[in-house]
Design an enzyme around this catalytic site. Sequence first.
Site, PDB file in Angstrom:
ATOM      1  N   ARG A  26      45.629  42.281  45.224  1.00  0.00           N
ATOM      2  CA  ARG A  26      46.987  42.900  44.837  1.00  0.00           C
ATOM      3  C   ARG A  26      47.441  43.276  46.289  1.00  0.00           C
ATOM      4  O   ARG A  26      47.014  43.673  47.405  1.00  0.00           O
ATOM      5  CB  ARG A  26      46.858  44.193  44.131  1.00  0.00           C
ATOM      6  CG  ARG A  26      46.116  44.155  42.857  1.00  0.00           C
ATOM      7  CD  ARG A  26      46.075  45.295  42.243  1.00  0.00           C
ATOM      8  NE  ARG A  26      45.584  45.188  40.884  1.00  0.00           N
ATOM      9  CZ  ARG A  26      44.359  45.124  40.495  1.00  0.00           C
ATOM     10  NH1 ARG A  26      43.342  45.419  41.449  1.00  0.00           N
ATOM     11  NH2 ARG A  26      43.851  44.978  38.986  1.00  0.00           N
ATOM     12  N   LYS A  63      42.293  49.067  40.665  1.00  0.00           N
ATOM     13  CA  LYS A  63      43.021  49.995  39.818  1.00  0.00           C
ATOM     14  C   LYS A  63      41.708  50.610  39.016  1.00  0.00           C
ATOM     15  O   LYS A  63      40.726  49.861  38.742  1.00  0.00           O
ATOM     16  CB  LYS A  63      43.756  49.211  38.730  1.00  0.00           C
ATOM     17  CG  LYS A  63      45.045  48.898  39.280  1.00  0.00           C
ATOM     18  CD  LYS A  63      45.834  48.084  38.165  1.00  0.00           C
ATOM     19  CE  LYS A  63      47.376  47.937  38.813  1.00  0.00           C
ATOM     20  NZ  LYS A  63      48.031  47.092  37.620  1.00  0.00           N
ATOM     21  N   HIS A  95      52.787  39.304  44.097  1.00  0.00           N
ATOM     22  CA  HIS A  95      51.799  39.088  42.726  1.00  0.00           C
ATOM     23  C   HIS A  95      51.680  37.713  42.290  1.00  0.00           C
ATOM     24  O   HIS A  95      50.387  37.423  41.636  1.00  0.00           O
ATOM     25  CB  HIS A  95      52.298  39.866  41.729  1.00  0.00           C
ATOM     26  CG  HIS A  95      51.258  40.419  41.070  1.00  0.00           C
ATOM     27  ND1 HIS A  95      50.198  41.360  41.258  1.00  0.00           N
ATOM     28  CD2 HIS A  95      50.783  40.307  39.561  1.00  0.00           C
ATOM     29  CE1 HIS A  95      49.507  41.816  40.449  1.00  0.00           C
ATOM     30  NE2 HIS A  95      49.799  41.067  39.432  1.00  0.00           N
ATOM     31  N   ARG A 123      48.673  36.239  43.670  1.00  0.00           N
ATOM     32  CA  ARG A 123      47.335  36.522  43.011  1.00  0.00           C
ATOM     33  C   ARG A 123      47.233  35.792  41.792  1.00  0.00           C
ATOM     34  O   ARG A 123      46.107  35.390  41.352  1.00  0.00           O
ATOM     35  CB  ARG A 123      47.408  38.173  42.807  1.00  0.00           C
ATOM     36  CG  ARG A 123      46.408  38.658  41.955  1.00  0.00           C
ATOM     37  CD  ARG A 123      46.371  40.054  41.651  1.00  0.00           C
ATOM     38  NE  ARG A 123      45.706  40.771  40.533  1.00  0.00           N
ATOM     39  CZ  ARG A 123      44.516  41.316  40.738  1.00  0.00           C
ATOM     40  NH1 ARG A 123      43.833  40.918  41.664  1.00  0.00           N
ATOM     41  NH2 ARG A 123      44.158  41.751  39.455  1.00  0.00           N
ATOM     42  N   HIS A 178      39.490  42.996  36.805  1.00  0.00           N
ATOM     43  CA  HIS A 178      40.024  43.481  35.483  1.00  0.00           C
ATOM     44  C   HIS A 178      38.811  44.024  34.731  1.00  0.00           C
ATOM     45  O   HIS A 178      37.670  43.595  34.558  1.00  0.00           O
ATOM     46  CB  HIS A 178      40.341  42.035  34.733  1.00  0.00           C
ATOM     47  CG  HIS A 178      41.699  41.660  35.404  1.00  0.00           C
ATOM     48  ND1 HIS A 178      42.340  40.425  35.057  1.00  0.00           N
ATOM     49  CD2 HIS A 178      42.769  42.238  35.874  1.00  0.00           C
ATOM     50  CE1 HIS A 178      43.243  40.132  35.549  1.00  0.00           C
ATOM     51  NE2 HIS A 178      43.724  41.138  36.048  1.00  0.00           N
ATOM     52  N   TYR A 212      46.347  36.923  31.919  1.00  0.00           N
ATOM     53  CA  TYR A 212      46.862  36.833  33.300  1.00  0.00           C
ATOM     54  C   TYR A 212      46.643  35.472  33.726  1.00  0.00           C
ATOM     55  O   TYR A 212      47.788  34.875  34.536  1.00  0.00           O
ATOM     56  CB  TYR A 212      46.003  37.720  34.256  1.00  0.00           C
ATOM     57  CG  TYR A 212      46.509  37.965  35.504  1.00  0.00           C
ATOM     58  CD1 TYR A 212      46.304  37.295  36.507  1.00  0.00           C
ATOM     59  CD2 TYR A 212      47.191  39.157  35.863  1.00  0.00           C
ATOM     60  CE1 TYR A 212      46.652  37.247  37.886  1.00  0.00           C
ATOM     61  CE2 TYR A 212      47.540  39.427  37.027  1.00  0.00           C
ATOM     62  CZ  TYR A 212      47.405  38.587  38.117  1.00  0.00           C
ATOM     63  OH  TYR A 212      47.851  38.961  39.391  1.00  0.00           O
TER      64      TYR A 212
END
Length: 311
Positions: free
Chosen positions: A167, A189, A257, A260, A283, A292
Amino acid sequence: MSDFVISLAPDAAAAMQGWLQSLKSERRMAAKTLEAYARDFGQFAQFMGDHLGGAPGNRELAELTVSDFRAFMARRRNQGVESRTLARQLSSLRSFYRHAEKTGLFRNAALSALRAPKLPHAVPKPLSPEKARQVAKAEALAGDETPRWVLARDQAVLTLLYGCGLRISEALSLTLAQAEQPALTITGKGNKTRLVPLLPVVRQAVALYRDLCPFALKPSEPMFRGQKGGPLNARNIQLLIARLRGALGLPETATPHALRHSFATHLLANGADLRVIQELLGHASLSTTQIYTEVNRAHLLEQYRKAHPRA
């Protein structure tokens, strides 16, 4: 449209026709859009006819409660309708009720209390491998006025986004100490930590930037710097890619993004396992990785046949 009108009492049918006419004349909606709005409201009218035991008129439409609207949404959901379609139908209903209130026919406050369905997170379209490499190199913007260390910095950041699937916040928070390790330890995250291998091309790009950077880089501080020496801002990279879009003729979906996303999509296309991609991206759920990377059904079936003992 006539079948839908039959599902309404005469006064409500007239209200619907007046609403559609206003959309056509005042908002100049296309015929296909008007057809979709009419279909949405017609399905609602048909449901309410069954739900209330008779074709609803203006009074019945005005007296509908939150529970009535939710019953319609639940029926549509049970029929397999996706969230985007439900959200569009709710938008159509709100448009009709706004028109009814604006023209003084009736009003209904219950509809405003209804929440729209949560839409799935949208992901940017991946770039082709060739376009992704061109963006990562950033050579299309190289010029005599660009300091060499700035070009090296931009190349290093973009190479990290595409070559490691980072990211933008993860790339810009990298420290010199992290970059000198055999693999990157990234905290993403949810404070989820993952290890990301450093490809030789990524290591070379980072090393070139480090050698050319005119500022003293401390091991524990973010290593990417702006032209005045402070930490590099994400906005700089967003503007950089916006300029690359123009130089390379790329669509608006080409964003930081998207690099990615391209990283994950290209790994998948070359046979990488979904679980591996999940770990590389950080993830928490495999379902997130499937969305994704736009996993296709054929690939899933192939993975199933390989993994299931009775396949």
